[in-house]
Write an enzyme that holds these catalytic residues in place. Sequence first.
Site, PDB file in Angstrom:
ATOM      1  N   LYS A   1     -21.812 -64.184 -11.431  1.00 34.72           N
ATOM      2  CA  LYS A   1     -22.636 -63.915 -12.619  1.00 34.72           C
ATOM      3  C   LYS A   1     -24.040 -63.501 -12.181  1.00 34.72           C
ATOM      4  CE  LYS A   1     -23.882 -66.101 -17.070  1.00 34.72           C
ATOM      5  NZ  LYS A   1     -23.843 -67.319 -17.901  1.00 34.72           N
TER       6      LYS A   1
ATOM      7  N   SER B   1     -22.250 -66.679 -22.841  1.00 34.73           N
ATOM      8  CA  SER B   1     -22.911 -65.596 -22.144  1.00 34.73           C
ATOM      9  C   SER B   1     -22.164 -65.086 -20.914  1.00 34.73           C
ATOM     10  CB  SER B   1     -24.308 -66.044 -21.717  1.00 34.73           C
ATOM     11  OG  SER B   1     -24.226 -67.065 -20.737  1.00 34.73           O
TER      12      SER B   1
ATOM     13  N   SER C   1     -21.429 -71.384 -22.712  1.00 30.77           N
ATOM     14  CA  SER C   1     -21.328 -70.069 -22.069  1.00 30.77           C
ATOM     15  C   SER C   1     -20.248 -69.930 -21.007  1.00 30.77           C
ATOM     16  CB  SER C   1     -22.673 -69.691 -21.440  1.00 30.77           C
ATOM     17  OG  SER C   1     -23.572 -69.290 -22.435  1.00 30.77           O
TER      18      SER C   1
END
Lengths: 95, 521
Positions: B79, B187, B211
């Site tokens: 990420k 997210s 998330s």
Amino acid sequence: MSVDVKTVKRVAHLARIAVSEEDAERMTGELNAILGFVEQLNEVDVSGVEPMTSVTPMEMKKRADAVTDGNKAADIVANAPATDENFFLVPKVVE
Amino acid sequence: MSDLTQLTISQARAKLRAKEISATELTESYLSAIDRANGTLNAYVAVTGDKAREMAKASDARLLKGEGGALEGIPLGIKDLFGTEGVHTQACSHVLDGFKPRYESTVTSNLWADGAVMLGKLNMDEFAMGSSNETSYYGPVINPWRRSRLDTVVMPTTHQGDGGFVSAGGTKTQRSLDNAQLVPGGSSGGSATAVSAFLCAGATATDTGGSIRQPAAFTGTVGIKPTYGRCSRWGIVAFASSLDQAGPIARDVRDAAILLKSMASVDPKDTTSVDRPVPDYEAAIGKPIKGMKVGIPKEYRVEGMPEEIEALWQKGIAWLRDAGAEIVDISLPHTKYALPAYYIVAPAEASSNLARYDGVRYGLRVPGKDIVEMYEKTRAAGFGREVKRRIMIGTYVLSAGYYDAYYLQAQKVRNLIKRDFENVFAAGVDVILTPATPSAAFGIADEDMAADPVKMYLNDIFTVTVNMAGLPGIAVPAGLDPKGLPLGLQLIGRPFEEETLFQTAAVIEQAAGRFQPEKWW
């Protein structure tokens, strides 16, 4: 509680975010929607409840007061938009 | 097997160790899959092909000598929130343009030390603020899952069948994919899409309010947010420091256990890293859950919840009961206040953490007539709408005269939420079962959500309580909705009892099976 455009502009300045008249108007609506949503917290009886300061009960870790890192000024300024001899450059602050 | 990207981490690990495949072959398979798919799915914001090949080569050398680490040669996606030395790290924000850190986050350092290979950086909501991956500066990520419908096709009385012309006639049903593009959740949307679409073997992710778990549920993958303090936050771009935790998204429960074992550590560089040895999570998989007490919180049966979510929950209850668990009804009375309290605490912490983006030390700078104007213009241009909204809320609730009414009240409510869980665990409940999300994946640019930020926030209604109380939570795929989209269940455990979550999630996985999208991209 709700905010007006004047408050939104004041908060934007505190947050150092430039806002246009149009931005401020739109944000006023959005912020009031969120503030309206969080209003329900006032229903909760919190008498005698301490505010949370740490999510896991733990002793704050301490480390030895010794130099373990450093001498990397070039690394620290490597990503800065403007530098001079390992100093950050900013617009003139003092007249 | 021809397509190496289909292997789970545990399968690839066995083949690599047996030298049936090489890390280089495996890495090349993923790089070409990314090359073909990324233009459509937008999961990666930076692909580090050269670095991946170099790391794979080094892995092959170690494997040859029999010195491979726990993740030797396993290609992972990272990420964009994790600091990776010399590699694009921008939290998918314009304000961090061009930022390439001179350090490596502890979590990614741990992965590389165990032999993992980095494929690239994954798309995400800007600064991890969002539930649909639509707030990224790099554009939305597309969910590899699409809705489908069952059509009844009338067969002509004479048609060409498999063995020549037949004249049976009649009808048959077939599933056809809808063209509408769906969000992968957020997210960690890039992480979820990349894992689900076979563009990495596993991915790192982070979870501040849901998330990891919400995107895992939207893509039929497994995601675990460990206990606060289990993974070091050092080197991860901060959003809300008292809530942020890193964790993996993986194809199955075993892979998630393997990844978490490597990601977690005790780190002197993070003062909230908890001083406890990291257990062998994989060993918990397959242990019977007979006699385990599973709590079903009545407050998670929310108004307007779709029927299929309730049905899924009931199926989960039945599976665990059949496996010998004792099901008990429980009450977590302050559940409904978790989301509003979160929307005070998280923006407050974010407004403080994001104060560092000032155009001086890194990233974007927009010139101004003086330093204040430079700050204001830089931040106005650099942050997206959702990030500005949260900084504004945070600044407001922390400003003079409002601190007690908002922030202090929210932190008191947070203690009550935590106490609810403590009471239930003290009464002997081992694990709590809830739905992971209130719906399946929704469409890109959903009008209702765009019009009202609070609607988008409601996505995290079942996950946010876990962050507020610092507990571990796992989302595990449990079935498909009537439109063929994946749905997940969530298990919540006692602090640092991630093993119980893996053990129980494996039982659900065993009963529900695994799910993968039909390839259209």
